[in-house]
Design a protein around this motif. Structure first.
Motif, PDB file in Angstrom:
ATOM      1  N   ILE A   9       1.009  -1.292  -0.105  1.00 32.41           N
ATOM      2  CA  ILE A   9       0.062   0.257   0.115  1.00 32.41           C
ATOM      3  C   ILE A   9       0.877   1.126  -0.027  1.00 32.41           C
ATOM      4  O   ILE A   9       0.735   2.722  -1.072  1.00 32.41           O
ATOM      5  N   VAL A  10       1.530   1.142   1.356  1.00 35.06           N
ATOM      6  CA  VAL A  10       2.847   2.748   0.685  1.00 35.06           C
ATOM      7  C   VAL A  10       3.504   2.420  -0.152  1.00 35.06           C
ATOM      8  O   VAL A  10       3.465   3.411  -1.024  1.00 35.06           O
ATOM      9  N   GLY A  12       3.006   1.818  -3.489  1.00 34.45           N
ATOM     10  CA  GLY A  12       1.784   2.346  -4.338  1.00 34.45           C
ATOM     11  C   GLY A  12       1.436   3.526  -3.955  1.00 34.45           C
ATOM     12  O   GLY A  12       1.048   4.154  -5.553  1.00 34.45           O
ATOM     13  N   LEU A  13       1.318   4.302  -2.979  1.00 31.04           N
ATOM     14  CA  LEU A  13       0.538   5.508  -3.182  1.00 31.04           C
ATOM     15  C   LEU A  13       2.043   6.189  -3.726  1.00 31.04           C
ATOM     16  O   LEU A  13       2.193   7.498  -3.831  1.00 31.04           O
ATOM     17  N   ALA A  16       1.880   6.520  -7.524  1.00 29.57           N
ATOM     18  CA  ALA A  16       0.945   7.312  -7.780  1.00 29.57           C
ATOM     19  C   ALA A  16       1.917   8.670  -7.191  1.00 29.57           C
ATOM     20  O   ALA A  16       0.604   9.358  -8.258  1.00 29.57           O
ATOM     21  N   VAL A  17       1.912   8.965  -6.476  1.00 28.94           N
ATOM     22  CA  VAL A  17       2.217  10.332  -6.162  1.00 28.94           C
ATOM     23  C   VAL A  17       3.122  10.812  -7.088  1.00 28.94           C
ATOM     24  O   VAL A  17       2.582  11.841  -8.114  1.00 28.94           O
TER      25      VAL A  17
END
Length: 277
Positions: A9-10, A12-13, A16-17
Motif C-alpha cells: 500500500i505504501v 503504491g501510494l 502514484a504521487v
C-alpha cells in the motif's frame, strides 16, 4: 494488516504521487521520469533474459544505447528519438547476426527505448498532452482493475491459460468496457464532448494494454521468474507495473506516426490523434 500488505500500500501510494506529480508538472519532470522508466525496464529485461551472462560486451552496447536514448528523451531533440532508437536496434541486430548472439538484445533496446520515447511524446509540454496522458492512464488503470474484479466474479473460459492462467475472457471484456467508460469520462469532463473515434481508440488501447500484460507474463514464464525484479516493495519490478501502460503508449504513439504519415498531417500530436482535433 500484514507487513507485506502495508509495504504494498505504501509503495503504491508513493508511486502514484510521483507519477501524477510528474504528469502534472510535465516538461523536464515527466521527461526525466520517462527516461528513468526506460533505464529500469532495460535493467529488468537484461536481468530476466540473462543478457550479461550470455554476452557481456553485447549487453554493454545495450546499456550504452539505452542511456543515449534516455539522455535524448530528457535533453535532446524530440525528432531524433526514433532515428536514434532505430539506429541502435539495427546495430544490435547486426551484432546478433555477426556474433550469433541473443535476439533478446535488440528486443530489449526497442522495448525499453520505445517505452520512454512514447511516454514523453504523449505527455509533450502542453495541456493537451497532460489530458492525453490522463486519458491513457484511465484506459490502463480501468482495464487492470475491472479485468481483475469482473474476471473473479464471472470466471468463465481462460484468456491465455499457458501464459497467464488467472486471466479470463470475461475479465478481458469487462476491463475493455470499463476502460472505454473511464476514458470517455475524461474526454467529456475536459472537452464536454465525445466522439466515436475517441471511444474506438480507447477500446483499441485497452486491448493493447492487455496484450502488453500477456507479453510480460510470457517473458517471465519463458525464463521462470515470478517478478521482473524486486525494485518496488510489495509490487515486484517496474515491468510488472507498467507492462500494460507501455503497450498502450506504444499503440497511441505509433498509430499517431502512421496517421501523420498517411494523411500528410506531419507533426500532429498524440493528443490531437486521440481526440480527433
Amino acid at each position: 494488516m500484514s507487513p507485506e500488505l502495508k509495504r504494498r500500500i505504501v509503495s503504491g501510494l508513493v508511486l502514484a504521487v510521483v507519477v501524477l506529480a510528474a504528469t502534472w508538472y510535465g516538461g523536464f519532470s515527466f521527461r526525466a521520469l520517462a527516461a528513468v522508466i526506460a533505464i529500469l525496464i532495460y535493467y529488468e529485461w537484461s536481468t530476466i533474459t540473462k543478457l550479461g551472462e550470455r554476452d557481456f560486451s553485447a549487453n554493454a552496447f545495450g546499456w550504452v544505447a539505452i542511456l543515449l536514448v534516455a539522455y535524448n528523451i530528457v535533453f535532446g531533440e524530440r525528432d531524433l528519438a526514433i532515428p536514434l532508437l532505430g539506429g541502435a536496434a539495427i546495430t544490435a541486430i547486426l551484432l546478433v547476426l555477426w556474433r550469433k548472439g541473443s535476439w533478446w538484445l535488440p528486443g530489449g533496446i526497442v522495448y525499453a527505448g520505445l517505452s520512454g520515447i512514447s511516454l514523453a511524446a504523449i505527455r509533450a509540454d502542453d495541456q493537451a498532452g497532460f489530458v492525453a496522458t490522463l486519458f491513457i492512464f484511465a484506459v490502463v488503470w480501468a482495464t487492470d482493475i475491472f479485468a481483475y474484479f469482473v474476471g473473479r466474479a464471472l470466471q468463465g473460459p481462460k484468456l491465455a491459460p499457458r501464459i497467464s492462467p488467472g486471466k479470463t475472457w470475461s475479465g478481458a471484456i469487462g476491463g475493455t468496457v470499463s476502460a472505454a467508460i473511464a476514458s470517455s469520462a475524461v474526454a467529456l469532463v475536459v472537452f464536454s464532448r465525445l466522439s466515436l473515434w475517441t471511444v474506438a481508440i480507447s477500446i483499441l488501447l485497452s486491448v493493447t494494454s492487455q496484450i502488453g500484460d500477456l507479453f510480460e507474463s510470457f517473458i517471465k514464464r519463458r525464463f521462470g521468474v515470478k517478478d521482473s525484479s524486486h525494485l518496488i516493495p510489495g509490487h515486484g519490478g517496474v515491468m510488472d507495473r507498467v507492462d500494460g501502460l507501455v503497450f498502450a503508449c506504444f499503440a497511441a504513439f505509433l498509430l499517431t506516426l502512421v496517421y501523420s504519415a498517411s494523411t500528410g498531417h506531419l507533426g500532429i500530436s498524440v493528443a490531437a490523434f486521440l481526440f480527433g482535433f
